[in-house]
Design a protein around this motif. Structure first.
Motif, PDB file in Angstrom:
ATOM      1  N   ASP A 337     -43.483  59.287 -55.964  1.00  0.00           N
ATOM      2  CA  ASP A 337     -44.838  59.056 -56.464  1.00  0.00           C
ATOM      3  C   ASP A 337     -45.700  60.292 -56.283  1.00  0.00           C
ATOM      4  OD1 ASP A 337     -47.804  58.258 -55.841  1.00  0.00           O
ATOM      5  OD2 ASP A 337     -47.002  56.589 -57.024  1.00  0.00           O
ATOM      6  N   GLN A 338     -45.646  60.935 -55.120  1.00  0.00           N
ATOM      7  CA  GLN A 338     -46.496  62.088 -54.862  1.00  0.00           C
ATOM      8  C   GLN A 338     -46.058  63.312 -55.660  1.00  0.00           C
ATOM      9  OE1 GLN A 338     -49.517  62.039 -52.907  1.00  0.00           O
ATOM     10  NE2 GLN A 338     -48.936  59.981 -53.565  1.00  0.00           N
ATOM     11  N   PHE A 339     -44.788  63.446 -55.907  1.00  0.00           N
ATOM     12  CA  PHE A 339     -44.314  64.560 -56.726  1.00  0.00           C
ATOM     13  C   PHE A 339     -44.717  64.393 -58.189  1.00  0.00           C
ATOM     14  CE2 PHE A 339     -41.507  65.815 -53.261  1.00  0.00           C
ATOM     15  CZ  PHE A 339     -41.411  67.187 -53.433  1.00  0.00           C
ATOM     16  N   LEU A 340     -44.592  63.187 -58.734  1.00  0.00           N
ATOM     17  CA  LEU A 340     -44.726  63.005 -60.180  1.00  0.00           C
ATOM     18  C   LEU A 340     -45.970  62.230 -60.609  1.00  0.00           C
ATOM     19  CD1 LEU A 340     -40.995  62.156 -61.018  1.00  0.00           C
ATOM     20  CD2 LEU A 340     -42.132  64.382 -61.118  1.00  0.00           C
ATOM     21  N   LYS A 341     -46.484  61.322 -59.791  1.00  0.00           N
ATOM     22  CA  LYS A 341     -47.608  60.479 -60.198  1.00  0.00           C
ATOM     23  C   LYS A 341     -48.907  60.848 -59.494  1.00  0.00           C
ATOM     24  CE  LYS A 341     -44.827  56.375 -61.264  1.00  0.00           C
ATOM     25  NZ  LYS A 341     -44.620  54.926 -60.952  1.00  0.00           N
ATOM     26  N   GLY A 342     -48.878  60.943 -58.176  1.00  0.00           N
ATOM     27  CA  GLY A 342     -50.077  61.285 -57.412  1.00  0.00           C
ATOM     28  C   GLY A 342     -50.968  60.104 -57.105  1.00  0.00           C
ATOM     29  N   SER A 343     -50.374  58.944 -56.793  1.00  0.00           N
ATOM     30  CA  SER A 343     -51.179  57.770 -56.453  1.00  0.00           C
ATOM     31  C   SER A 343     -51.895  57.974 -55.122  1.00  0.00           C
ATOM     32  CB  SER A 343     -50.294  56.520 -56.376  1.00  0.00           C
ATOM     33  OG  SER A 343     -49.643  56.296 -57.618  1.00  0.00           O
ATOM     34  N   GLY A 344     -52.967  57.205 -54.916  1.00  0.00           N
ATOM     35  CA  GLY A 344     -53.727  57.282 -53.681  1.00  0.00           C
ATOM     36  C   GLY A 344     -53.156  56.379 -52.609  1.00  0.00           C
ATOM     37  N   ILE A 345     -53.710  56.483 -51.423  1.00  0.00           N
ATOM     38  CA  ILE A 345     -53.230  55.699 -50.293  1.00  0.00           C
ATOM     39  C   ILE A 345     -53.448  54.205 -50.525  1.00  0.00           C
ATOM     40  CG2 ILE A 345     -55.401  55.745 -49.007  1.00  0.00           C
ATOM     41  CD1 ILE A 345     -51.894  56.229 -47.495  1.00  0.00           C
ATOM     42  N   ALA A 346     -54.449  53.850 -51.321  1.00  0.00           N
ATOM     43  CA  ALA A 346     -54.707  52.439 -51.600  1.00  0.00           C
ATOM     44  C   ALA A 346     -53.564  51.789 -52.365  1.00  0.00           C
ATOM     45  CB  ALA A 346     -56.008  52.296 -52.384  1.00  0.00           C
ATOM     46  N   ASP A 347     -52.851  52.575 -53.168  1.00  0.00           N
ATOM     47  CA  ASP A 347     -51.717  52.053 -53.923  1.00  0.00           C
ATOM     48  C   ASP A 347     -50.418  52.105 -53.132  1.00  0.00           C
ATOM     49  OD1 ASP A 347     -53.277  51.662 -56.312  1.00  0.00           O
ATOM     50  OD2 ASP A 347     -53.233  53.842 -56.583  1.00  0.00           O
ATOM     51  N   LEU A 348     -50.376  52.941 -52.104  1.00  0.00           N
ATOM     52  CA  LEU A 348     -49.126  53.167 -51.374  1.00  0.00           C
ATOM     53  C   LEU A 348     -49.114  52.512 -49.999  1.00  0.00           C
ATOM     54  CD1 LEU A 348     -48.703  56.972 -52.183  1.00  0.00           C
ATOM     55  CD2 LEU A 348     -47.575  55.062 -53.322  1.00  0.00           C
ATOM     56  N   TRP A 349     -50.164  51.757 -49.652  1.00  0.00           N
ATOM     57  CA  TRP A 349     -50.252  51.238 -48.294  1.00  0.00           C
ATOM     58  C   TRP A 349     -49.104  50.303 -47.904  1.00  0.00           C
ATOM     59  CZ3 TRP A 349     -50.438  46.115 -47.075  1.00  0.00           C
ATOM     60  CH2 TRP A 349     -50.808  45.232 -48.082  1.00  0.00           C
ATOM     61  N   PRO A 350     -48.498  49.517 -48.810  1.00  0.00           N
ATOM     62  CA  PRO A 350     -47.366  48.698 -48.351  1.00  0.00           C
ATOM     63  C   PRO A 350     -46.206  49.543 -47.821  1.00  0.00           C
ATOM     64  CG  PRO A 350     -48.192  47.886 -50.457  1.00  0.00           C
ATOM     65  CD  PRO A 350     -48.847  49.210 -50.220  1.00  0.00           C
ATOM     66  N   GLY A 351     -45.930  50.678 -48.491  1.00  0.00           N
ATOM     67  CA  GLY A 351     -44.870  51.554 -48.008  1.00  0.00           C
ATOM     68  C   GLY A 351     -45.209  52.177 -46.668  1.00  0.00           C
ATOM     69  N   PHE A 352     -46.463  52.601 -46.505  1.00  0.00           N
ATOM     70  CA  PHE A 352     -46.883  53.170 -45.219  1.00  0.00           C
ATOM     71  C   PHE A 352     -46.807  52.123 -44.108  1.00  0.00           C
ATOM     72  CE2 PHE A 352     -48.655  56.633 -47.717  1.00  0.00           C
ATOM     73  CZ  PHE A 352     -48.498  57.714 -46.856  1.00  0.00           C
ATOM     74  N   LEU A 353     -47.230  50.903 -44.413  1.00  0.00           N
ATOM     75  CA  LEU A 353     -47.174  49.841 -43.418  1.00  0.00           C
ATOM     76  C   LEU A 353     -45.728  49.585 -42.980  1.00  0.00           C
ATOM     77  CD1 LEU A 353     -48.577  47.628 -41.778  1.00  0.00           C
ATOM     78  CD2 LEU A 353     -48.334  46.119 -43.774  1.00  0.00           C
ATOM     79  N   ALA A 354     -44.816  49.578 -43.934  1.00  0.00           N
ATOM     80  CA  ALA A 354     -43.400  49.365 -43.604  1.00  0.00           C
ATOM     81  C   ALA A 354     -42.860  50.495 -42.729  1.00  0.00           C
ATOM     82  CB  ALA A 354     -42.577  49.252 -44.888  1.00  0.00           C
ATOM     83  N   LEU A 355     -43.230  51.748 -43.031  1.00  0.00           N
ATOM     84  CA  LEU A 355     -42.776  52.880 -42.219  1.00  0.00           C
ATOM     85  C   LEU A 355     -43.310  52.784 -40.792  1.00  0.00           C
ATOM     86  CD1 LEU A 355     -43.163  55.855 -44.740  1.00  0.00           C
ATOM     87  CD2 LEU A 355     -41.051  54.766 -43.994  1.00  0.00           C
TER      88      LEU A 355
END
Length: 375
Positions: A337-355
């Motif tokens: 996502d960060q390489f190709l899309k650039g979404s914000g933390i609001a869209d990626l929080w489930p992945g961060f929570l899992a990590l």
């Protein structure tokens, strides 16, 4: 309860870091191995299938049949070569010299020009290679359309079509395989390096007999784990930076996201796999056994169950649940996502929570599993 001492943890960190600097194997594992893997796999992994060997027999031998073969050749997807007998087409595919066979019957041009019946050719595709048959079929649809315009000398766009699709490929307009594979490959490499390095750290102390001296010190379990994990976290992060530079400079992978988001996700990802490696290390006490577990737990899930090769959403529910145990599944999504899309933390929080959850659970398990006795 004894308070955490940064001084004691720093002393263990200093001792471990000096050992790393004196150990060429560890430095090669941490720095050279990631570069070697990303260069080899980055150049070899290719999802866009090209240069497919195609045997063809032209029984018509007309301008139209030649234009049809030229359409295949000019697409860069196929490499046509002539065979003298149409019956040899099957044998060429059985011998795996060709993956596609084209048989052009007599009167092909006559049928095309008369309009009484459509011009028909036979195309045989090797269905044993299921990974490429869908791509080949899509290529054939495009070539079928292009050949129609070329054979009839009709400029493209002059014939009205009842339905027309205009497709745009977002985030990867060139459908470049390396733009997709290198960010995922970064996760596989860092997972392998992190888990292999930490797996050996406690086992080495047990096998060399130095664990007794370490346990006799006033250092607590948390201080020992922190002092031993931090050097390998630094090495793993340096390996990530090297792989990131290679991906950007050598393979030209774009980066449109936030460096802060990617670094934060990488640190959590490294911490999770360091904890997994440390848990293996404190559980086995044997380097050879620990390495085997590291390969099974670290390498295989990072490749098969993370979405690096096979999309997780297309797996069975049981496999999706198992893949959620490993940090690689969530980190690959964030990295791509960060390489190709650039979404914000609001869209990626489930992945961060899992990590975060995986890292906390594994570190807690290490603290519980770590024994301060020599039995």
């Amino acid at each position: 309860m004894i308070a955490f001492s940064y001084r004691r943890a720093a002393a263990i960190f200093s001792k471990e870091f000096k050992h790393i600097l004196r150990d060429p194997f560890t430095l090669i594992m941490a720095l050279l191995l990631p570069l070697l893997i990303v260069l080899v796999l980055g150049n070899s992994i290719e999802f866009n299938i090209r240069s497919i060997n195609m045997a063809y027999n032209d029984a018509d031998i007309t301008q139209s049949s030649r234009k049809l073969v030229e359409t295949f050749a000019s697409s860069n997807y196929f490499k046509p070569y002539d065979i003298s007998n149409p019956n040899d087409a099957f044998n060429e595919m059985v011998a795996e010299r060709a993956r596609v066979a084209l048989v052009i019957p007599p009167r092909f041009e006559h049928d095309m020009m008369s309009g009484d019946r459509p011009g028909t050719v036979q195309v045989m595709v090797d269905g044993a290679d299921n990974s490429s048959i869908i791509a080949v079929t899509n290529y054939l649809r495009t070539i079928n359309k292009n050949a129609y315009f070329k054979i009839n000398d009709i400029p493209r766009g002059t014939v009205a079509e009842k339905l027309r699709f205009q497709s745009r490929y977002l985030f990867n307009p060139e459908l470049n395989s390396r733009w997709f594979s290198v960010p995922g490959l970064t996760a596989v490499i860092i997972a392998l390096v992190a888990i292999m390095l930490t797996t050996l750290t406690i086992c080495r102390e047990w096998e060399r007999g130095s664990m007794e001296m370490l346990l006799s010190t006033p250092a607590t379990t948390l201080e020992i784990i922190a002092g031993k994990v931090l050097p390998y976290a630094i090495l793993s992060f340096i390996g990530f930076v090297l792989v990131f530079i290679v991906g950007r400079v050598v393979f030209g992978v774009p980066f449109v996201g936030s460096y802060i988001i990617l670094i934060l996700a990488t640190l959590l990802f490294i911490l999770g796999y360091l904890a997994i490696g440390l848990y293996i290390s404190v559980s086995t006490h044997k380097q050879d056994v620990a390495i085997e577990f590291a390969c099974i737990v670290g390498l295989l899930p990072a490749i098969v169950l993370s979405g690096f090769v096979f999309p997780v959403e297309y797996m069975g529910r049981g496999y999706q649940a198992v893949s959620s145990i490993f940090p690689a599944r969530f980190y690959i999504d964030i990295s791509r996502d960060q390489f190709l899309k650039g979404s914000g933390i609001a869209d990626l929080w489930p992945g961060f929570l899992a990590l975060v959850v995986i890292a906390v659970v594994m570190l807690t398990a290490c603290l519980v599993r770590f024994k301060r006795t020599l039995e």
